[in-house]
Design a protein around this motif. Structure first.
Motif, mmCIF file in Angstrom:
data_model
loop_
_atom_site.group_PDB
_atom_site.id
_atom_site.type_symbol
_atom_site.label_atom_id
_atom_site.label_comp_id
_atom_site.label_asym_id
_atom_site.label_seq_id
_atom_site.Cartn_x
_atom_site.Cartn_y
_atom_site.Cartn_z
ATOM 1 N N GLY A 150 0.866 -1.169 0.000
ATOM 2 C CA GLY A 150 0.000 0.000 0.000
ATOM 3 C C GLY A 150 0.902 1.218 0.000
ATOM 4 N N GLU A 161 1.347 -4.260 -6.726
ATOM 5 C CA GLU A 161 1.720 -5.671 -6.611
ATOM 6 C C GLU A 161 2.826 -5.960 -7.613
ATOM 7 O OE1 GLU A 161 -0.377 -9.966 -7.395
ATOM 8 O OE2 GLU A 161 -1.529 -8.434 -6.309
ATOM 9 N N THR A 198 -2.620 0.425 -4.371
ATOM 10 C CA THR A 198 -2.132 -0.901 -3.979
ATOM 11 C C THR A 198 -1.302 -1.410 -5.144
ATOM 12 O OG1 THR A 198 -4.114 -1.282 -2.668
ATOM 13 C CG2 THR A 198 -2.799 -3.208 -3.253
#
Length: 184
Positions: free
Chosen positions: A135, A178, A176
């Motif tokens: 985050g 990834e 977010t």
């Protein structure tokens, strides 16, 4: 001074010839004895090795038959369960070997000044790859894009993308991110 041989039979030095023949005969006898002893020793060694080879072959036959009987008693379902447990144990070992220090050092070198990491969670996939979900908070979308580009350019991450992105009341951007972590 007289230089003619007056004897009826000339003198030949037979002692040197007899000595040379005796020496050659003695060498031949010694070499023959050496060869005979070597033949005897090698024959004994060969018979000993043949006996040990036969015993080893017999033991191998017994072990093969014992292994075959053990294979018949193994339950395939139980073997699959044990294999699954071993895979789980390997995943846990892989998670234990995860280096937080290395990850944080790499993030520190790639993090722009206007981006902050608020949360981080590594996940070990079934194939052993490590995926990190972070985050992040930044002032602008461009700053977060630069952070993702830095991660890939550094070689510490691959396939980095923003899963979700929102704005806050303070004018900051929440995202977010990834990516697949590539440890050293």
């Amino acid at each position: 001074m007289l230089r003619t041989n007056l004897s009826t039979k000339p003198f030949y030095n037979e002692r040197a010839v007899h000595s040379a023949v005796a020496l050659v005969g003695l060498v031949a006898v010694v070499l023959t004895l050496f060869n005979v002893t070597q033949i005897v020793l090698l024959s004994r060694r060969q018979s000993d090795l043949n006996g040990r080879a036969a015993a080893a072959e017999q033991q191998a036959r017994q072990l093969r038959s014992h292994a075959a009987s053990l294979r018949k008693t193994i339950d395939p379902k139980q073997l699959d369960a044990i294999s699954g447990a071993a895979r789980e144990a390997n995943v846990l070992i892989g998670q234990r070997l995860f280096s937080w220090t290395d990850l944080l050092n790499r993030l520190e070198t790639t993090l722009p000044d206007d981006v902050r990491i608020t949360a981080m969670r590594p996940r070990v996939e079934k194939d052993g790859a490590v995926t990190v979900v972070m985050g992040v908070v930044g002032r602008r979308v461009e700053d977060m894009d630069r952070f993702m580009a830095n991660l890939e350019a550094n070689g510490s991450f691959a396939d980095v993308y923003a899963r979700e992105e929102n704005g806050t009341q303070d004018g900051l951007r929440l995202a977010t991110i990834e990516g697949r972590y590539l440890p050293k």
